[in-house]
Design a protein around this motif. Structure first.
Motif, mmCIF file in Angstrom:
data_model
loop_
_atom_site.group_PDB
_atom_site.id
_atom_site.type_symbol
_atom_site.label_atom_id
_atom_site.label_comp_id
_atom_site.label_asym_id
_atom_site.label_seq_id
_atom_site.Cartn_x
_atom_site.Cartn_y
_atom_site.Cartn_z
ATOM 1 N N TYR A 135 -5.586 8.373 -10.805
ATOM 2 C CA TYR A 135 -4.637 8.968 -9.865
ATOM 3 C C TYR A 135 -3.789 7.875 -9.218
ATOM 4 C CZ TYR A 135 -7.610 12.947 -10.605
ATOM 5 O OH TYR A 135 -8.310 13.960 -11.214
ATOM 6 N N PHE A 136 -2.467 8.045 -9.322
ATOM 7 C CA PHE A 136 -1.534 7.131 -8.672
ATOM 8 C C PHE A 136 -1.255 7.634 -7.257
ATOM 9 C CE2 PHE A 136 -0.900 5.989 -13.064
ATOM 10 C CZ PHE A 136 -0.640 4.628 -13.005
ATOM 11 N N ASP A 137 -1.522 6.754 -6.294
ATOM 12 C CA ASP A 137 -1.348 7.082 -4.878
ATOM 13 C C ASP A 137 -0.198 6.291 -4.260
ATOM 14 O OD1 ASP A 137 -2.026 8.390 -2.508
ATOM 15 O OD2 ASP A 137 -3.421 6.819 -1.883
ATOM 16 N N ASN A 138 0.634 5.670 -5.094
ATOM 17 C CA ASN A 138 1.805 4.933 -4.614
ATOM 18 C C ASN A 138 2.975 5.913 -4.499
ATOM 19 O OD1 ASN A 138 1.757 5.210 -7.415
ATOM 20 N ND2 ASN A 138 2.898 3.328 -7.787
ATOM 21 N N THR A 139 2.868 6.781 -3.511
ATOM 22 C CA THR A 139 3.717 7.975 -3.427
ATOM 23 C C THR A 139 4.955 7.818 -2.549
ATOM 24 O OG1 THR A 139 2.342 8.772 -1.598
ATOM 25 C CG2 THR A 139 1.743 9.487 -3.815
ATOM 26 N N MET A 140 4.958 6.838 -1.644
ATOM 27 C CA MET A 140 5.962 6.835 -0.575
ATOM 28 C C MET A 140 7.391 6.643 -1.061
ATOM 29 S SD MET A 140 3.945 4.888 2.533
ATOM 30 C CE MET A 140 5.395 4.943 3.583
ATOM 31 N N LEU B 74 0.821 -1.195 0.000
ATOM 32 C CA LEU B 74 0.000 0.000 0.000
ATOM 33 C C LEU B 74 0.864 1.258 0.000
ATOM 34 C CD1 LEU B 74 -2.980 0.943 0.168
ATOM 35 C CD2 LEU B 74 -2.690 1.030 2.658
ATOM 36 N N TYR B 75 0.602 2.151 -0.931
ATOM 37 C CA TYR B 75 1.266 3.447 -1.101
ATOM 38 C C TYR B 75 2.736 3.325 -1.524
ATOM 39 C CZ TYR B 75 -2.791 4.655 1.770
ATOM 40 O OH TYR B 75 -4.067 4.768 2.281
ATOM 41 N N ILE B 76 3.208 2.124 -1.823
ATOM 42 C CA ILE B 76 4.632 1.913 -2.111
ATOM 43 C C ILE B 76 4.868 1.309 -3.498
ATOM 44 C CG2 ILE B 76 6.703 0.626 -1.438
ATOM 45 C CD1 ILE B 76 5.825 0.919 1.473
ATOM 46 N N SER B 77 4.209 0.181 -3.783
ATOM 47 C CA SER B 77 4.560 -0.611 -4.964
ATOM 48 C C SER B 77 4.437 0.178 -6.266
ATOM 49 C CB SER B 77 3.651 -1.842 -5.063
ATOM 50 O OG SER B 77 3.829 -2.682 -3.954
ATOM 51 N N SER B 78 5.450 0.027 -7.112
ATOM 52 C CA SER B 78 5.387 0.574 -8.454
ATOM 53 C C SER B 78 4.644 -0.414 -9.351
ATOM 54 C CB SER B 78 6.800 0.813 -8.989
ATOM 55 O OG SER B 78 6.763 1.358 -10.290
#
Length: 252
Positions: free
Chosen positions: A211-216, A184-188
């Motif tokens: 919207y891409f939310d994989n922001t971390m 969650l919020y990480i994987s490309s």
């Protein structure tokens, strides 16, 4: 119209990657030069004055679009009940003009589907484009899809490992949030996954906001650019050998 971008833009994790060499005051403008839309997240946590919205409008290109995340006071504190006053204050603060896109209502994971509550909430919304992202399995219900369809409200087709991912298209536009498929919020998202999402967009054949939310770890802007490159020529693709096909979004 296909708009692809990221969920938010203020991420220190992007400083040495996508924002390398860009001063923080230019982050929004820099990202907006590359993508067609961004979700405003700060509106979820705290009320934003109209001056902030006007500032963001001034920093982005003429044909840019913002989605706006509805306040958690409405979704998480009041849980969609008795929201007339905060709803009026929120809508009245929006000063995005022609750059305003859909308003996103992200529901808490503990909120179950209640037809009467959601009916009253949707009836209270002023004219505009709205999207609902439920995070409880009880929303996998034909009554929910029918209700959104009646109000032309989009169900958010989301992808995440920690809450139900329900694929349904319920409005004259589609709304997608990609939170990271494995973490969650990480994987490309890899090429195969991006090809798959491009195929879905092609099949839906309507205005679509992604919207891409994989922001971390900074994957979101790069994934957005990769999907943008695919979206203009996307076509349905067969699943790779040995990999089961994903569910297709159901019309509702």
């Amino acid at each position: 119209m296909i708009r692809i971008g990221t969920s938010g833009w203020r991420y220190p994790e992007w400083r040495d990657g996508f924002y390398r060499g860009i001063p923080q005051r230019r982050w929004l403008g820099h990202l907006a030069e590359h993508v067609g839309t961004i979700e405003i997240n700060s509106s979820f946590y705290h009320p934003q004055p109209p001056s902030n919205y006007r500032k963001w409008v001034a920093e982005t290109p003429p044909d840019f679009t913002f989605a706006v995340k509805g306040p958690k006071l409405i979704t998480h504190v009041k849980r969609l009940r008795n929201v007339e006053e905060p709803l009026k204050a929120f809508v009245g603060s929006l000063a995005l003009g022609p750059k305003q896109g859909p308003v996103l209502w992200q529901l808490p994971p503990t909120l179950r589907f209640d037809r009467a509550v959601l009916t009253d909430f949707l009836a209270a919304l002023p004219p505009g484009r709205y999207a609902v992202e439920p995070r409880h399995e009880s929303f996998r219900d034909d009554a929910y899809f029918t209700l959104l369809h009646a109000h032309n409200v989009a169900h958010v087709v989301s992808d995440a490992p920690t809450f139900p991912c329900i694929e349904a298209v319920t409005a004259d536009f589609a709304y997608v949030r990609l939170h990271g498929h494995d973490e969650l919020y990480i994987s490309s998202y890899d090429d195969e996954q991006l090809d798959e999402w491009a195929g879905k967009i092609h099949e839906w054949d309507r205005d679509t906001y992604v919207y891409f939310d994989n922001t971390m770890h900074g994957a979101a802007p790069h994934n957005a650019l990769s999907l943008m490159a695919r979206s203009t020529s996307a076509a349905p693709r067969e699943a790779s050998p040995g990999r089961p096909p994903r569910r297709r979004a159901r019309p509702a």
